[in-house]
Scaffold this active site. Structure first.
Site, PDB file in Angstrom:
ATOM      1  N   LYS A 101      19.980 -13.769  34.843  1.00  0.00           N
ATOM      2  CA  LYS A 101      19.615 -13.965  36.238  1.00  0.00           C
ATOM      3  C   LYS A 101      20.721 -14.738  36.959  1.00  0.00           C
ATOM      4  O   LYS A 101      21.587 -15.352  36.350  1.00  0.00           O
ATOM      5  CB  LYS A 101      18.304 -14.751  36.364  1.00  0.00           C
ATOM      6  CG  LYS A 101      17.080 -14.039  35.824  1.00  0.00           C
ATOM      7  CD  LYS A 101      16.702 -12.842  36.675  1.00  0.00           C
ATOM      8  CE  LYS A 101      15.427 -12.175  36.160  1.00  0.00           C
ATOM      9  NZ  LYS A 101      15.657 -11.474  34.868  1.00  0.00           N
ATOM     10  N   SER A 141      15.827  -5.733  36.560  1.00  0.00           N
ATOM     11  CA  SER A 141      15.679  -6.893  37.443  1.00  0.00           C
ATOM     12  C   SER A 141      16.972  -7.282  38.144  1.00  0.00           C
ATOM     13  O   SER A 141      16.946  -8.066  39.089  1.00  0.00           O
ATOM     14  CB  SER A 141      15.144  -8.102  36.665  1.00  0.00           C
ATOM     15  OG  SER A 141      16.093  -8.552  35.718  1.00  0.00           O
TER      16      SER A 141
END
EC number: 3.4.21.88
Length: 235
Positions: A194, A156
């Protein structure tokens, strides 16, 4: 010789590696150089790679390392001699190779950072009491504070140069600034790596892969557990 745009891009990538431990995304490069499309960035990166200033890791999306900087002398841009990549390579955890006469001293000064598990859904960082092993990291890579490492699982964050299997070096911190890459605990259950941004009263956790969606959450569902300061990668 590099063109002005080539040098600006090289300098931007290098500065981001030094500041965040990971290269910028293509969108960030485009914005920094005030280009209209990412195709111009692709051309500049290809030119820098052909001239031996950067390296793209094979079969890994947009993972970039700076190999050298131009010897600019008194020219604008402030080039530095003796540059080596910011990503820690191999199993020794060296950011820059020491001179032969100081090799043993440098090794003795390295810091053992505990590997606390994998950065994946399901386990809060505090619950990971068993340290599987440690990695050896130069102290100037860490700075002040408490640190730990997490093994990255998944893709990701590939466009930020964070690859599956990398060890993420994390500085414990309960707060973050917009743009930081953080370990975020969602609903006290799911730990994720993230990019952190504030969107009004909400928090956005942004992936660096177009295949994944941005998660917008209220602050009471997100707890910051640390900030990324670098990567440890085996080749």
């Amino acid at each position: 010789m590099l063109t002005r745009k080539q040098f600006e891009l090289l300098k931007f990538i290098n500065e981001r590696l030094k500041e965040a431990g990971v290269p910028p995304s293509f969108d960030e490069m485009k914005d920094a150089l005030d280009l209209r499309s990412k195709s111009g960035i692709h051309r500049l990166i290809t030119a820098l790679e052909e001239r031996g200033f950067i390296r793209r890791l094979p079969n890994r999306a947009r993972a970039i390392e700076v190999i050298k900087l131009p010897d600019l002398g008194g020219n604008t841009g402030g080039g530095r001699r003796g540059f080596t990549p910011s990503v820690i390579e191999g199993t020794l955890g060296k950011v820059r190779p020491p001179s032969h006469s100081h090799a043993e001293d440098e090794s003795d000064r390295n810091v053992a950072v505990p590997v606390m598990g994998r950065i994946a859904a399901g386990t809060p960082i505090e619950a990971l009491q068993t340290r599987s092993h440690t990695i050896s990291v130069p102290p100037d890579m860490l700075g002040s504070g408490e640190h730990y490492a997490l093994e990255v699982r998944g893709d990701s964050m590939v466009e930020a140069g964070i690859l599956d299997g990398d060890m993420a070096l994390i500085q414990r911190n309960e707060s973050a600034e917009t743009g930081d890459i953080v370990v975020a605990l969602i609903d006290e259950e799911e730990a994720t790596l993230k990019r952190f941004r504030r969107r009004g009263a909400s928090i956005a956790l942004e992936p660096a892969n177009a295949a994944y969606e941005v998660r917008i959450l209220p602050p009471n569902r997100v707890r910051i557990q640390g900030k990324l300061i670098g990567l440890y990668r085996k080749y």
